[in-house]
Scaffold this active site. Structure first.
Site, mmCIF file in Angstrom:
data_model
loop_
_atom_site.group_PDB
_atom_site.id
_atom_site.type_symbol
_atom_site.label_atom_id
_atom_site.label_comp_id
_atom_site.label_asym_id
_atom_site.label_seq_id
_atom_site.Cartn_x
_atom_site.Cartn_y
_atom_site.Cartn_z
ATOM 1 N NE ARG A 1 37.271 -26.399 -38.952
ATOM 2 C CZ ARG A 1 36.038 -26.492 -38.520
ATOM 3 N NH1 ARG A 1 35.628 -25.773 -37.461
ATOM 4 N NH2 ARG A 1 35.157 -27.277 -39.077
ATOM 5 N N GLY A 2 36.019 -24.114 -41.532
ATOM 6 C CA GLY A 2 34.556 -24.086 -41.579
ATOM 7 C C GLY A 2 34.159 -22.998 -42.572
ATOM 8 C CB ALA A 3 31.940 -23.117 -45.525
ATOM 9 N NE ARG B 1 40.868 -25.435 -46.141
ATOM 10 C CZ ARG B 1 40.113 -26.120 -45.268
ATOM 11 N NH1 ARG B 1 39.620 -25.511 -44.204
ATOM 12 N NH2 ARG B 1 39.845 -27.401 -45.473
ATOM 13 C CG ASP C 1 33.000 -27.211 -46.505
ATOM 14 O OD1 ASP C 1 32.658 -28.275 -45.987
ATOM 15 O OD2 ASP C 1 33.701 -26.351 -45.928
#
Ligand code: MRU
Length: 356
Positions: A52-54, A89, A239
Site C-alpha cells: 500500500r502507499g501510492a 484501488r 495519494d
C-alpha cells in the site's frame, strides 16, 4: 543504513525472476516476504493492502503487468491485465501513472518483445522512485533546517509515508530520516491512523527500526498537541494531488491541516510528481475509496500469548462508514515538497515543476 536492501519494500530477484514484497498486513508483529508470481497475486497484494502507499502501489502494478505479459504478450491480455490492476484501488493515481508508462512502452512492440520491455520499464520505475524519494528527503531537510526551532524538532505525521509506502526512503519520512542521519534532534508524533492503524503498525515500526525517536498518539489528540505548542510542523504524504494543489491523503489528514492553520503550525505535503494528477482540476474530482465497514468495527492485534486476534469493538448490528481518504484544500497547505523542489500548493506551483 537506510539504503541497504533490508530497508526496501519490494525486491526484484533477477535470478529467480520473481518479485518479493513485505506483507504489510502482518506488521509490526511479523516481517514476512512473499513472492508474487501471477496477475492474481499482484492484484490481491494491492487490493488486500499487503502493499500500500501510492508510489509502491504504482511500482507493484508495473511489475504485475510485466508478469502478465510474460505469460501471454497478446494485445488482448495487455488490456485485460491492465484493467484488472487498475481495478484494485481507486484513489492513488500512481497506479494509473505506472500502468500508462508500461503500456506506452510496449503497446506498439511485436508481442514477443513486450514482456522484456515491460519488466525493464518496471525496474526503471522502481529505481526512479528511489531517486525521487531521496531528493524529496533532501528538499524537505532544507525546510526542516529553516524552521525557527531550537533543540528538539517535533514533527507530526499521519498514516505511513515512509519506505514501506514507496520503495526506499518514503515521502514524508524521507526528510526525517535525512535529518536524523544529519544529527538533528528530531522526534515524530505518529498519529495512529484509524481504522487500519498504519501509523501505529507501520510508521512507528519503521521509525523505531531506524532509531528515530517517536511517540504514537490517538488521532483525536493531534489538535491538542498543536495547541500546547508541541508540534513544530506537520509532514504528510499524498495519494493524489489535484491541479489546483488540493491534496488527497489518508482520512484524517484534513483535520490536522485545519488544526495546524488554527495554531499557526506549518503543514507540509511531500510527494513525487507521479502523484500529481493534472486531469483532476480540484480535490473534488478525485475518487475516494470506500472500504469495508468492518475495518471500523473491529481491530486486529496479538493476544497475551502472542497469537493473532481480531476483536469486535461494536455491538451486533452496528453500522459503519469507511471513506479511506480525504481532501485537504490547497489553502491549508504551507508547501508541497517534491523531487524537483518546494512549491506552493497551487496550479502555478505545480505547473512550474511539471514543465521543468
Ligand atoms: O491506504 P494506504 O495505506 O495505501 O494509504 C497510504 C497513504 O495515505 C499515504 O499517506 C500516501 O500513499 C502517501 S505515501 C508515500
Amino acid at each position: 543504513m537506510l539504503t541497504s536492501d533490508d530497508l526496501c519494500s519490494l525486491r526484484w530477484d533477477a535470478t529467480a525472476g520473481t518479485v518479493a514484497i513485505i506483507d504489510q498486513t502482518l506488521l509490526p508483529h511479523t516481517l514476512r516476504w512473499c513472492h508474487l508470481d501471477s496477475l492474481e497475486a499482484f492484484c490481491h497484494a494491492i487490493a488486500s493492502m499487503q502493499v500500500r502507499g501510492a508510489p509502491l502501489i504504482g511500482v507493484t502494478a508495473a511489475f504485475g503487468l510485466a508478469n502478465a505479459l510474460s505469460r501471454d504478450p497478446s494485445s488482448n491480455n495487455l488490456e485485460v491485465a491492465r484493467a484488472a490492476l487498475l481495478a484494485t484501488r481507486p484513489t492513488a493515481v500512481n497506479l494509473h501513472w505506472a500502468l500508462r508508462r508500461v503500456v506506452h512502452e510496449v503497446a506498439d512492440l511485436p508481442p514477443e518483445q513486450r514482456a522484456d520491455r515491460a519488466l525493464d520499464c518496471a525496474r526503471r520505475l522502481r529505481e526512479e522512485d528511489i531517486t525521487s524519494c531521496s531528493r524529496i528527503g533532501e528538499r524537505g531537510l532544507e525546510l526542516l533546517r529553516a524552521l525557527p526551532v531550537e533543540g528538539r524538532l517535533n514533527i507530526m505525521t499521519h498514516c505511513n509515508a515512509g519506505w514501506l509506502a514507496t520503495i526506499q526512503w518514503g515521502t514524508a519520512l524521507a526528510p526525517i530520516y535525512k535529518a536524523h542521519a544529519a544529527g538533528m534532534p528530531v522526534h515524530v508524533w505518529v498519529s495512529e491512523t484509524r481504522p487500519r492503524n498504519q501509523g501505529t503498525n507501520l510508521t512507528a515500526w519503521e521509525l523505531q527500526r531506524a532509531g528515530v525517536p517517536c511517540t504514537v498518539v490517538a488521532d483525536n489528540s493531534c489538535a491538542e498537541l498543536m495547541r500546547r505548542g508541541q508540534v513544530d510542523c506537520v509532514l504528510v504524504g499524498s495519494d493524489r494531488t489535484a491541479a489546483n494543489g488540493d491534496v488527497c491523503n489518508k482520512v484524517g489528514t484534513c483535520l490536522k491541516a485545519l488544526a495546524a492553520r488554527e495554531y499557526g503550525v506549518p503543514f507540509y505535503v511531500a510527494l513525487p510528481l507521479s502523484t500529481v494528477d493534472m486531469d483532476c482540476p480540484t480535490g473534488g474530482d478525485i475518487p475516494i475509496e470506500e472500504r469495508d465497514a468492518a475495518e471500523v468495527l473491529a481491530v486486529a492485534g496479538l493476544d497475551a500469548a502472542g497469537e493473532n486476534l481480531e476483536v469486535n469493538l461494536a455491538g451486533a448490528g452496528t453500522r459503519a462508514f469507511n471513506p479511506a481518504f480525504d481532501i485537504t484544500p490547497a489553502a491549508l497547505v504551507s508547501a508541497l515538497v517534491t523531487e524537483r523542489g518546494v512549491v506552493s500548493a497551487s496550479q502555478d506551483g505545480l505547473s512550474v515543476l511539471l514543465q521543468g
